[in-house]
Structure formats: C-alpha cells, structure tokens
Design a protein around this motif. Sequence first.
Motif, PDB file in Angstrom:
ATOM      1  N   LEU A 287      70.906  58.959  43.851  1.00 58.77           N
ATOM      2  CA  LEU A 287      69.999  58.373  44.840  1.00 58.77           C
ATOM      3  C   LEU A 287      68.611  58.178  44.235  1.00 58.77           C
ATOM      4  O   LEU A 287      67.950  57.153  44.479  1.00 58.77           O
ATOM      5  CB  LEU A 287      69.917  59.268  46.082  1.00 58.77           C
ATOM      6  N   LYS A 288      68.177  59.134  43.434  1.00 60.08           N
ATOM      7  CA  LYS A 288      66.858  59.022  42.813  1.00 60.08           C
ATOM      8  C   LYS A 288      66.790  57.837  41.857  1.00 60.08           C
ATOM      9  O   LYS A 288      65.725  57.227  41.691  1.00 60.08           O
ATOM     10  CB  LYS A 288      66.513  60.317  42.085  1.00 60.08           C
ATOM     11  N   LYS A 289      67.917  57.489  41.229  1.00 60.26           N
ATOM     12  CA  LYS A 289      67.941  56.312  40.358  1.00 60.26           C
ATOM     13  C   LYS A 289      67.665  55.037  41.150  1.00 60.26           C
ATOM     14  O   LYS A 289      67.234  54.029  40.596  1.00 60.26           O
ATOM     15  CB  LYS A 289      69.294  56.217  39.651  1.00 60.26           C
ATOM     16  N   GLU A 290      67.953  55.079  42.467  1.00 59.35           N
ATOM     17  CA  GLU A 290      67.670  53.940  43.343  1.00 59.35           C
ATOM     18  C   GLU A 290      66.377  54.166  44.130  1.00 59.35           C
ATOM     19  O   GLU A 290      66.126  53.472  45.121  1.00 59.35           O
ATOM     20  CB  GLU A 290      68.851  53.716  44.302  1.00 59.35           C
ATOM     21  N   LYS A 291      65.605  55.173  43.680  1.00 59.96           N
ATOM     22  CA  LYS A 291      64.326  55.508  44.316  1.00 59.96           C
ATOM     23  C   LYS A 291      64.525  55.887  45.787  1.00 59.96           C
ATOM     24  O   LYS A 291      63.742  55.500  46.667  1.00 59.96           O
ATOM     25  CB  LYS A 291      63.323  54.346  44.184  1.00 59.96           C
ATOM     26  N   LEU A 292      65.562  56.670  46.050  1.00 57.59           N
ATOM     27  CA  LEU A 292      65.878  57.129  47.397  1.00 57.59           C
ATOM     28  C   LEU A 292      65.969  58.649  47.412  1.00 57.59           C
ATOM     29  O   LEU A 292      66.289  59.274  46.397  1.00 57.59           O
ATOM     30  CB  LEU A 292      67.219  56.541  47.864  1.00 57.59           C
ATOM     31  N   GLN A 293      65.695  59.227  48.572  1.00 59.83           N
ATOM     32  CA  GLN A 293      65.884  60.652  48.808  1.00 59.83           C
ATOM     33  C   GLN A 293      66.792  60.831  50.005  1.00 59.83           C
ATOM     34  O   GLN A 293      66.682  60.097  50.993  1.00 59.83           O
ATOM     35  CB  GLN A 293      64.549  61.350  49.060  1.00 59.83           C
ATOM     36  N   PHE A 294      67.688  61.807  49.919  1.00 55.02           N
ATOM     37  CA  PHE A 294      68.670  61.966  50.982  1.00 55.02           C
ATOM     38  C   PHE A 294      68.011  62.214  52.329  1.00 55.02           C
ATOM     39  O   PHE A 294      68.391  61.617  53.336  1.00 55.02           O
ATOM     40  CB  PHE A 294      69.629  63.118  50.655  1.00 55.02           C
ATOM     41  N   ARG A 295      67.020  63.096  52.372  1.00 56.25           N
ATOM     42  CA  ARG A 295      66.413  63.450  53.655  1.00 56.25           C
ATOM     43  C   ARG A 295      65.785  62.231  54.328  1.00 56.25           C
ATOM     44  O   ARG A 295      65.983  61.996  55.517  1.00 56.25           O
ATOM     45  CB  ARG A 295      65.366  64.542  53.469  1.00 56.25           C
ATOM     46  N   SER A 296      65.031  61.445  53.570  1.00 50.62           N
ATOM     47  CA  SER A 296      64.382  60.269  54.158  1.00 50.62           C
ATOM     48  C   SER A 296      65.420  59.209  54.521  1.00 50.62           C
ATOM     49  O   SER A 296      65.281  58.505  55.532  1.00 50.62           O
ATOM     50  CB  SER A 296      63.349  59.691  53.192  1.00 50.62           C
ATOM     51  N   LEU A 297      66.488  59.084  53.720  1.00 52.36           N
ATOM     52  CA  LEU A 297      67.536  58.130  54.026  1.00 52.36           C
ATOM     53  C   LEU A 297      68.256  58.522  55.309  1.00 52.36           C
ATOM     54  O   LEU A 297      68.522  57.680  56.179  1.00 52.36           O
ATOM     55  CB  LEU A 297      68.531  58.056  52.861  1.00 52.36           C
ATOM     56  N   ALA A 298      68.556  59.817  55.450  1.00 51.80           N
ATOM     57  CA  ALA A 298      69.240  60.294  56.654  1.00 51.80           C
ATOM     58  C   ALA A 298      68.373  60.085  57.892  1.00 51.80           C
ATOM     59  O   ALA A 298      68.860  59.686  58.955  1.00 51.80           O
ATOM     60  CB  ALA A 298      69.585  61.778  56.502  1.00 51.80           C
ATOM     61  N   GLU A 299      67.072  60.329  57.757  1.00 50.26           N
ATOM     62  CA  GLU A 299      66.167  60.141  58.887  1.00 50.26           C
ATOM     63  C   GLU A 299      66.071  58.669  59.267  1.00 50.26           C
ATOM     64  O   GLU A 299      66.093  58.310  60.444  1.00 50.26           O
ATOM     65  CB  GLU A 299      64.789  60.686  58.534  1.00 50.26           C
ATOM     66  N   ARG A 300      65.990  57.813  58.269  1.00 53.38           N
ATOM     67  CA  ARG A 300      65.904  56.380  58.531  1.00 53.38           C
ATOM     68  C   ARG A 300      67.146  55.879  59.266  1.00 53.38           C
ATOM     69  O   ARG A 300      67.052  55.143  60.252  1.00 53.38           O
ATOM     70  CB  ARG A 300      65.743  55.628  57.212  1.00 53.38           C
ATOM     71  N   VAL A 301      68.321  56.302  58.783  1.00 53.84           N
ATOM     72  CA  VAL A 301      69.572  55.877  59.412  1.00 53.84           C
ATOM     73  C   VAL A 301      69.641  56.387  60.850  1.00 53.84           C
ATOM     74  O   VAL A 301      70.044  55.662  61.768  1.00 53.84           O
ATOM     75  CB  VAL A 301      70.776  56.394  58.602  1.00 53.84           C
ATOM     76  N   ARG A 302      69.228  57.619  61.063  1.00 54.05           N
ATOM     77  CA  ARG A 302      69.308  58.211  62.402  1.00 54.05           C
ATOM     78  C   ARG A 302      68.456  57.431  63.400  1.00 54.05           C
ATOM     79  O   ARG A 302      68.890  57.166  64.529  1.00 54.05           O
ATOM     80  CB  ARG A 302      68.850  59.669  62.347  1.00 54.05           C
ATOM     81  N   PHE A 303      67.274  57.026  62.976  1.00 61.50           N
ATOM     82  CA  PHE A 303      66.407  56.334  63.921  1.00 61.50           C
ATOM     83  C   PHE A 303      66.675  54.832  63.984  1.00 61.50           C
ATOM     84  O   PHE A 303      66.322  54.180  64.967  1.00 61.50           O
ATOM     85  CB  PHE A 303      64.948  56.676  63.617  1.00 61.50           C
ATOM     86  N   GLU A 304      67.321  54.285  62.976  1.00 63.57           N
ATOM     87  CA  GLU A 304      67.839  52.922  63.114  1.00 63.57           C
ATOM     88  C   GLU A 304      68.905  52.893  64.205  1.00 63.57           C
ATOM     89  O   GLU A 304      68.941  51.989  65.045  1.00 63.57           O
ATOM     90  CB  GLU A 304      68.440  52.455  61.784  1.00 63.57           C
ATOM     91  N   LEU A 305      69.773  53.910  64.187  1.00 66.14           N
ATOM     92  CA  LEU A 305      70.790  54.026  65.235  1.00 66.14           C
ATOM     93  C   LEU A 305      70.145  54.256  66.594  1.00 66.14           C
ATOM     94  O   LEU A 305      70.595  53.709  67.615  1.00 66.14           O
ATOM     95  CB  LEU A 305      71.747  55.175  64.909  1.00 66.14           C
TER      96      LEU A 305
END
Length: 359
Positions: A287-305
């Motif tokens: 994920l870091k290779k794509e400049k992503l972090q799991f916690r922020s990705l999970a939060e983003r997905v949760r609030f998109e939903l």
Amino acid sequence: MSATPPPSRPAPAQPRRVPVRYFVLLLDLLRSQGTDVAQLLRMAGVEAERLTQRGATLLPSEIEAFVSSARQLTGRTDLGLEMGRLIKMNSHELLGFGMLSCRNWGEAMQLVARHYHLMTETFSLRYRRIGGGVGEAVYTPLTAMPLETLRFYYEVLAVAHQNQVHLMLGGQEPAYDIYLSMPPPPHAQRYLALGPARFHFDAQALPGVRVLMGADLLDHALAMADANVVREVDERCTALGQRPPAGETGWGDYVRMLLRETPGRLVTLEDLAQRIHVSPRTIDRYLKKEKLQFRSLAERVRFELACELLGEPGATVTQVALQLGFSDSANFSRSFRRVIGITPSEYQQRPRTAATPSA
C-alpha cells in the motif's frame, strides 16, 4: 492430513484470466432455453470464435461485460447458480481427471488447491484441516471487481463445490455448510433443493466463499482411486506453470473492494492479512508503494459508503450508523463531521446532484 500451503500474495502485475470453457457451459444452457447467444456475445464484446479455441481465456473486463450483458438480456439473477450446477470434474480437463482418481474428497481438495490457478486466476483456494477432523476450504477473490460480478462468482463457486461433492460421493454425502459473503439472492429458495449442503448468506462476512466439511465427508473412500494417476496429474499440472506471480500494484483497489464488501464490520489490517494468507506487513508495504495507508483507506471507504447510504430514499442517520457498525448515531455523527466536514443531517439536506465531499 497436512494443510495445503497458502497461496501466493494477490494483486498480479498481469490481468488474471479464466478459461473460457466454463462460460461455454452457461452459454450452451442459455441457448437451449431460447436466449440469443450471438446477441449476448456482441453485447459483451466477446468474439464467438474464441469459444471454440482450446485453451482460450477471458480477461476480467470481459467477464464483467459477460455477466452484465447476460443479466440484462435474460433478466435473471440466478445465472451464477446455474453455471455452478453445470461444472463437473471433467470441466477441469487434466485436473478433473486427477480429482476422480483421488482416494477421498479431502485428497481431491488438496490436489485442487495446489493447482487452482489452472481453474481460475481470479480467486485463490485454501484448504486445510482445522481440528476435530473438520476441513475448511476458503475461496478468496484475488482482484477487485464490480459487486455484480463478485456475487456471480460466489454463487458459481459455492454451487460448483456442492455439485462436485454430490457427484464424487454418489449422492451419499453427509450434511456440511457453505457460507457466501453476500445477502440472500432473490432466488435463495432454490438452494434448499441442494441439500444436504446447507447454504448461509452473510453480507457482513469477509469477501469469499467458505466451506466447512466433516471427516465423514472428507475421508469417504472414492471408487476410482489410483495413486499413480494422481501422482502423474500432479506432476503434469506443476509442469503447466506455477501460480501467476503477484505484482506490486493494484493493492489499493483490491483492499478497497474487500473493505466495501464488509460495511457493518470494523475490519482490521490483521483481519485482511489472515483472510488472504499474507502478513499485515506485506499489505502495508505494498500500500505504501501506492502512497496509501490502511487506516486512512479504511476510513475513506467507510465514509464513502456512509454518503451513499445517507443518499438513499428514507434513510435515517441512526439506520446508517448501525449499518456501518457504529454503536450510536452521536458517535457516527462526530466521526462523519470530522472526515466529511459536515454532519450527516447536513449532508442529507444537500442537493442530490452535489458531489460527495472527499475524505
């Protein structure tokens, strides 16, 4: 009986493919029922000539188009179930011959798990004995795909598993359980006829299909057992190539899909790592290779939903909060405002055409 080694990590550099021979089974059935198969293939953008080519495969984008076109043309929701019922051991060519020659279903599961990429590259299969003689088979998606396609696959895999157990054991199989991570489909009643297998639908489970089988099923002796044939098939399947190598990109989309499929559950990095049989550090690294972090990705997905659910007619803040796993609406509202910038009630009052605020 030893557990099958876990599959290699997901998210390949090259698109994962599926042999076209499985989809030919469904096309033949639809043709016999009056469906204009030529029109279906045109809608899906698949050349009819490829259906007759030995070894031909379909790309994920073509499978998505096929599933969408088939549902649109037929108006049916049960196409995955129908395709699963058509899959037999000889549908798998060489590997199926090996299955028929195994001593019991447990040995057949081990053989298939070692070479599952020859059946499909879009899912992995892990098989192991988990105690008390119980065997667990877990089919897990290896690439991101639309929800419609994902649930089509779940039904194919679940019913194909049931059908092959039924055929291999001559209809003498004991009861066992198959879990699909999806809500009950409109045709759920049809699954009652597939006993003694018991099918369970759970939209909040981690994505995939999980099968639990007792020792009485797994160790049931098979009539055509031949250890020499199994050994030869195993060697020849190995010679056909190892499981496709994993790449370093696509993890963001893959993890996002898994998170979207578990909206009412707080899925941790460790949960996902355990399900796809890699270490949490591996997921984090890619994920870091794509400049992503799991916690922020999970939060983003949760609030998109959350935004999607709040936009549905008649939705209330409390309903959405509970659906997303929050203990109460106040906690949900505070978190929503922190991430989105406004309260859930204020979001619902915005014009429907307004874009969802970025997290």
